[in-house]
Design an enzyme around this catalytic site. Structure first.
Site, short mmCIF file in Angstrom:
data_model
loop_
_atom_site.label_atom_id
_atom_site.label_comp_id
_atom_site.label_asym_id
_atom_site.label_seq_id
_atom_site.Cartn_x
_atom_site.Cartn_y
_atom_site.Cartn_z
N GLU A 298 -37.14 -16.41 -12.05
CA GLU A 298 -37.90 -15.81 -11.85
C GLU A 298 -36.75 -14.24 -11.36
O GLU A 298 -37.19 -13.53 -10.49
CB GLU A 298 -38.66 -15.73 -11.86
N HIS A 327 -29.69 -39.24 -24.34
CA HIS A 327 -30.00 -39.53 -26.29
C HIS A 327 -30.30 -38.54 -27.86
O HIS A 327 -30.62 -38.24 -28.85
CB HIS A 327 -29.99 -40.71 -26.30
N LYS A 441 -48.81 -9.41 -18.97
CA LYS A 441 -50.33 -9.39 -17.91
C LYS A 441 -50.41 -8.30 -18.72
O LYS A 441 -52.14 -8.67 -18.96
CB LYS A 441 -50.37 -9.48 -16.33
#
Ligand code: PA5
Length: 475
Positions: A298, A327, A441
């Protein structure tokens, strides 16, 4: 008791360098030297503006300027610890990832399941998935729970909707006095939460000016939840101050955070390594990688420089866990594209030692493990992974924590924060805003039909004007 100088975290960059990786891979010391002047300028810029709230550098002073606040937090924490069975943080992003990371690092890994716990059960609700919220309400008794509503802006829809749900429930189940179950952490004057606080009389802690969400872990955002869970918040701040002291020189070879920024800058600009994987070899530090990812992404993912030049900068942070992801991801790291740097977090002394008993004597490749410890095995696997990456010419570095304690975690938090600030300077971007988050937003508020501000109506119109979905593309 170990001395604080023995508890310094260190950054080992040997495996970033051509000496280890061979010509054609890695960084030559000369590349770092050539950036020394730029690095000095970056350090000077941050130093000059330390504590400047307008430039959002207030967080640099958090290790020093909170004596009274720390006392208040400890008093509030003692009250919570003595009164409630559970403590729930309602927050998201910078208001959640730090509290999660610090609790996971410093307390028992199965804290909520422990019978002999040194504090209330602890939950951080940083999502609004209805099933998750419902499941929380299935396992806590709200009449015995304290909720810490954390939001710097006091306006975040996710957090405020959680607040509406919880306050509604508290009113219903407790009635008079329900307000004692809420502690708010927010800005001293901006946003809705501070006004709600005044109306309802909640206990409130202030997120100081100049401290953005992702740089707020060492403010009441992180200190209150940590203190409630019995963490030594003074040691956390002391650790941060100790790292700050080491990051005050403008000599890149002596300043670990500046070196981290310079190295990542070089890897991005000269070596095409646009991904940094943070890979703790300790479950306790697993969520530190999440906290780092937000901080790096950010802060540094920006489309323009401070002068307005279009750049689209950003190194993608990723997280992995040693040994689990050996793995899962390691194949890609060793043989995939040369686009990554791996940053290991290594712990020298774990809080537990688990011996591996002897057995399976007729199976030598199993039996050889007997008599060793899981600590040795983990360490050997980290060494093996570092070595394999080097042999494949892959840049990697290791941050070594002598132990995981409040003091070393404070150093680690401050190290990454300072490295982020230096990196912002090197890239000449504003590392402290997040304009790219705003559009989504506004669009989601428009979807919900918010008509309180013109921008939502405009966005709704823009969304309607998008090409209609084409049935061919839905399979
Ligand atoms: O770093 C940031 O500023 C953001 O990630 C915020 O922390 C996040 O959006 C939550 O904001 P607020 O604390 O205002 O609710």
């Amino acid at each position: 008791m170990r001395q604080t100088n023995e508890l310094r975290i260190t950054l080992d960059i040997n495996n970033m360098m051509t000496e280890r990786l061979g010509a054609g891979h890695g960084i030559a010391a000369g590349e770092i030297d050539r950036l020394a002047a730029q690095a000095r300028a970056a350090q000077h810029a941050v130093a000059k503006n330390r504590g400047n709230d307008n430039l959002m550098l207030g967080w640099t002073e958090l290790p020093y300027n909170q004596t009274e606040i720390v006392r208040d937090i400890e008093v509030a924490a003692a009250y919570v610890r003595g009164t409630f069975d559970a403590f729930v943080v309602l927050g998201i992003g910078g208001s959640a990832l730090g509290p999660i990371a610090v609790q996971a690092a410093l307390n028992h890994l199965r804290w909520n399941e422990l019978e002999q716990r040194n504090g209330p059960k602890f939950y951080v609700e940083d999502n609004i998935d209805p099933e998750r919220v419902a499941s929380l309400l299935d396992v806590i008794d709200v009449t015995k729970t304290c909720f810490n509503v954390i939001t710097k802006s006091g306006a975040t829809a996710e957090t405020m909707s959680q607040y509406l749900i919880i306050s509604g429930l508290l009113k219903k189940k407790i009635g008079e006095g329900w307000q004692k179950h809420i502690i708010a952490t927010t800005d001293k004057e901006n946003g809705n939460l501070v006004r709600i606080c005044k109306e309802e009389g909640f206990r409130m802690f202030v997120i100081p000016d100049g401290v953005g969400g992702r740089f707020s872990e060492l403010s009441p955002v992180g200190l209150l939840p940590a203190a409630v869970c019995g963490i030594d918040i003074r040691a956390l701040l002391k650790g941060a101050a100790a790292m700050d002291a080491r990051c005050k020189t403008d000599d890149v070879w002596k300043n670990p955070a500046l070196m981290e920024a310079v190295l990542q800058y070089i890897t991005m600009e000269n070596h095409g390594a646009n991904i940094q994987v943070v890979m703790p070899y300790a479950d306790s530090l697993k969520y530190m990688a999440d906290w780092f990812c937000q901080l790096w992404a950010e802060s540094l993912g920006k489309n323009i420089t401070r002068k307005g030049v279009s750049v689209n900068y950003g190194q993608t942070p990723a997280k992995a866990l040693g040994v689990t992801d050996q793995h899962s991801q390691l194949q890609l790291y060793t043989e995939g594209p040369f686009d990554k740097v791996i940053t290991f977090l290594k712990v020298e002394n774990f809080r537990n030692e688990v011996p591996i008993p002897h057995g399976c004597e007729s199976f030598p490749n199993v039996a050889f493990l007997g008599g060793k410890t899981l600590n040795q095995l983990l360490d050997a696997e980290l060494k093996g992974t570092e070595f394999a990456l080097c042999q494949a010419g892959r840049m990697n570095q290791t941050i070594v924590l002598p132990e995981v304690s409040a003091y070393t975690v404070g150093q680690l938090l401050y190290f990454f924060e300072m490295a982020t600030a230096y990196m912002g300077e090197l890239l000449d971007i504003n590392a402290f805003n997040q304009p790219g988050v705003e559009n989504s937003k506004v669009a989601s508020f428009a979807v919900l039909g918010n008509t309180n501000e013109r921008k939502y109506a405009d966005k709704a119109k823009e969304m309607r004007e998008q090409p209609a979905p084409d049935a061919r593309y839905i399979l």
